[in-house]
Design an enzyme around this catalytic site. Structure first.
Site, PDB file in Angstrom:
ATOM      1  N   LYS A   1       0.602  -0.850  -0.011  1.00 47.44           N
ATOM      2  CA  LYS A   1      -0.248  -0.592  -0.326  1.00 47.44           C
ATOM      3  C   LYS A   1       0.480   1.099  -0.226  1.00 47.44           C
ATOM      4  CE  LYS A   1      -3.992   2.258   2.684  1.00 47.44           C
ATOM      5  NZ  LYS A   1      -4.742   2.017   3.230  1.00 47.44           N
TER       6      LYS A   1
ATOM      7  N   SER B   1      -9.995   2.642   2.746  1.00 48.58           N
ATOM      8  CA  SER B   1      -9.263   3.542   2.201  1.00 48.58           C
ATOM      9  C   SER B   1      -8.068   2.125   1.035  1.00 48.58           C
ATOM     10  CB  SER B   1      -7.995   3.657   2.482  1.00 48.58           C
ATOM     11  OG  SER B   1      -7.755   3.413   3.779  1.00 48.58           O
TER      12      SER B   1
ATOM     13  N   SER C   1     -10.488  -0.016   7.300  1.00 53.97           N
ATOM     14  CA  SER C   1      -9.417  -0.079   6.251  1.00 53.97           C
ATOM     15  C   SER C   1      -9.532  -1.190   5.247  1.00 53.97           C
ATOM     16  CB  SER C   1      -9.156   1.365   5.778  1.00 53.97           C
ATOM     17  OG  SER C   1      -9.844   2.713   5.145  1.00 53.97           O
TER      18      SER C   1
END
Ligand code: GLN
Length: 490
Positions: A78, A158, A182
Site C-alpha cells: 500500500k 481505503s 480500511s
C-alpha cells in the site's frame, strides 16, 4: 494468466521451497499479470526491475539454504508505507514524488523475511475514505461485477488497491492499513481476507500517519492461513514506535485449523441495524450456525454504546488527522506552490495539494479541537471511546470472540456515494468500533449476495488474542467453502 498467479501464498511458498519453480519465475508471472490488469488501476507504481532483482536474490538464498519464511513471494505494498528509494505518496498530490530515505518497519520485516515487492498500491488519499475514490490517482475498479452487469464497482477503501490486487491474482498478498475499517471493508467487498491486528502489534514507524491512536497495519490475503503467515512477519515490537507493544509474536498460522470446540461466540444485538439488506442478516445467521456446528457456544451480548461509535470516530480521527497533516507545508516534502511570502506558500501548497475529503477532515478536526469546542466534541468523543472499550470488556466476561457482518452493504457503484459524505461514513458502522477499542478483527469472505457480489463476516477478539480470531476464522472459512472468483474482464 499462468497458474503461478492463482496459487495461494502458502502454496507458492511450498513450491518455492521444493524448487517446483523459482522466485524469478513466479515474480515474472505476477509482473505480467500486474501489467495486464492496468484497467483496474490497483497499482500506482510498478517496480518490475526491483522485483526481479529481489527475486534473483531470493533464488540465491533458496539455493544456499538460507531462505526466510516469505522467501521469493511477490507482494503488493500500500502506498501509505514508506519504501526506501521508492516513491511513496499516500495517493496525495501534496507528497508529489516524495522518495523516502528509509523503509517502514512493517515492509522491512517482510523484505527481511524474503518477500519481493511488485510495486505500490492505490488507496484513498491519506487513507481517508471507504471507496478508494479520494485517491489522487483515480479510483480502483473492483474486479467483481454484478452478475450480468458491466457497471464499475468500488473495491471499498481505503485499501482498495490492496484488496483488488489480491482478488485479481496480481500479487500473492498485500500490506494494508486500517484506521476505521480500511482493511476489513475492502476485503469484504472483494472476497478476500483482511485482518486488523490489536493496536500496537504492528509498528507504525514509516507508515504515513492518519489518526495515530487508531492506525494499524495488517495484511489482505487470499486465505485465512495466508493472512496469518503475513501478519506473523509484519508484527513485532519496534522501539521506533512508542505505541508498539513489547510482546512476542506467535506463529499465527499455527492457530488456523485448530479446533474451536467450546469457544463462546457473542452476537451483539446492536449490530442489527435498520436498512441492512436481508441477505447480510441471513449470512450472519448462517455464520452463527456454522460456528455452532463447529462446536462453539453462541451467546447474546450487548454493546450498548455502539450507536455512538461512528460519531465518535468521525471526531477523533479528523482531530488527529488535522494535527498529523499540519506537517505538509510545502517546505519538507513533495509539492511546493508559489507564493509571495511564507504564509502564502503554505496556503497555496495546502490548497493545491490536498483533495476535497482531506480538506473536509482537516476542517472538522481543527474545529473540534479549537478552544471553546474541545470539551463539547473532542473530550466527549474520548469519553465515548472509553465507554465503547468498556462494552467490549463487559462482553469478554461471557464470550471469547464476537461475530458480526463486516459492512452493511456489498460493493457499491463508483460515484454512488461521493456526493454524500455521511452515506459514505455509514459504511464503516461495524468496523470503527474495534479501532476505537484497539481490538483485533478480521473479515472472512462468507458468501455471495443475489447480485453475485462477495459478502464478509467479521470476527472480533480480545486484545492480543489474534490466535483465537485465526482459529475461528479458519473454521468459518472452511464451513463457508467460499471459492468464487471474480470473472476476468480486464
Ligand atoms: N473509511 C474510514 C475513514 O474514511 C476508515 C478509513 C481507514 O480505515 N483508513 O476514515
Amino acid at each position: 494468466m499462468s497458474a503461478l498467479t492463482s496459487l495461494t501464498l502458502k502454496a507458492a511458498l511450498d513450491g518455492l521451497k521444493s524448487k517446483a519453480f523459482s522466485s524469478v519465475e513466479i515474480t515474472q508471472a505476477h509482473i505480467d499479470a500486474v501489467a495486464a490488469a492496468r484497467p483496474l488501476n490497483a497499482f500506482v507504481l510498478e517496480t518490475p526491475e526491483k522485483a526481479l532483482e529481489m527475486a534473483a536474490a531470493s533464488d540465491a538464498r533458496l539455493a544456499a539454504g538460507s531462505a526466510g519464511p516469505l522467501e521469493g513471494a511477490p507482494l503488493g505494498i500500500k502506498d501509505l508505507f514508506c519504501t526506501e528509494g521508492v516513491r511513496a505518496t499516500a495517493c496525495s498530490k501534496i507528497l508529489g514524488d516524495f522518495n523516502p530515505q528509509y523503509e517502514s518497519t512493517v515492509t522491512a520485516n517482510l523484505f527481511g523475511d524474503g518477500a519481493v515487492m511488485l510495486g505500490k498500491l492505490n488507496m484513498d488519499e491519506f487513507a481517508m475514505g471507504s471507496s478508494n475514490e479520494t485517491s489522487a490517482f483515480g479510483p480502483v475498479i473492483n474486479p467483481w461485477k454484478v452478475k450480468g452487469g458491466n457497471q464499475s464497482l468500488t473495491p471499498g477503501g481505503s485499501s482498495g488497491g490492496s484488496a483488488t490486487a489480491v482478488a485479481a491474482d496480481i500479487c500473492l498478498g498485500a500490506t494494508a492499513t486500517d484506521t476505521g475499517g480500511s482493511i476489513r471493508q475492502p476485503a469484504a467487498f472483494t472476497g478476500t481476507v483482511g485482518i486488523k491486528p490489536t493496536y500496537g502489534r504492528c509498528s507504525r514507524w514509516g507508515v504515513v500517519a492518519f489518526a495515530s491512536s487508531l492506525d494499524q497495519a495488517g495484511p489482505i490475503a487470499k486465505t485465512v492461513e495466508d493472512a496469518a503467515i503475513l501478519l506473523t512477519s509484519m508484527a513485532g515490537h519496534d522501539a521506533k514506535d512508542s505505541t508498539s507493544l513489547d510482546v512476542e509474536t506467535p506463529d499465527f498460522a499455527s492457530f488456523v485449523g485448530k479446533s474451536v470446540k467450546g469457544l463462546r461466540i457473542g452476537v451483539p444485538k446492536e449490530y442489527r441495524i435498520d436498512g441492512m439488506p436481508a441477505e447480510i442478516e441471513t449470512l450472519w445467521e448462517q455464520g452463527i450456525a456454522w460456528l455452532k456446528e463447529a462446536g462453539c457456544e453462541i451467546v447474546d451480548v450487548s454493546l450498548p454504546h455502539t450507536k455512538y461509535a461512528l460519531p465518535a470516530y468521525y471526531i477523533v480521527a479528523p482531530a488527529e488527522a488535522s494535527s498529523n497533516l499540519a506537517r505538509y507545508d510545502g517546505m519538507r516534502y513533495g509539492l511546493r506552490a508559489e507564493g509571495a511570502n511564507l504564509t502564502e506558500i503554505y496556503e497555496n501548497t495546502r490548497a493545491q495539494g490536498f483533495g476535497a475529503e482531506v480538506k473536509r477532515r482537516i476542517l472538522i478536526g481543527t474545529y473540534v479541537l479549537s478552544a471553546g469546542y474541545y470539551d463539547a466534541y473532542y473530550l466527549k468523543a474520548q469519553r465515548v471511546r472509553r465507554r465503547i472499550a468498556d462494552d467490549f470488556d463487559q462482553a469478554w466476561e461471557t464470550c471469547d470472540a464476537l461475530l458480526t457482518p463486516t459492512a452493511p452493504s456489498a460493493a457499491f457503484a463508483l460515484g454512488e456515494r461521493m456526493a454524500d459524505p455521511i452515506a459514505m461514513y455509514l459504511n464503516d458502522v461495524f468496523t470503527v468500533t474495534t479501532n476505537l477499542a484497539g481490538l483485533p478483527s478480521i473479515s472472512v469472505p462468507a458468501g455471495l449476495d443475489a447480485n453475485g457480489l462477495p459478502l464478509g463476516l467479521q470476527l472480533i477478539g480480545r486484545a492480543l488474542d489474534e490466535g483465537t480470531v485465526f482459529s475461528l476464522s479458519g473454521a468459518l472459512e472452511k464451513a463457508a467453502g467460499f471459492r468464487a472468483r471474480a470473472e476476468k474482464w480486464w
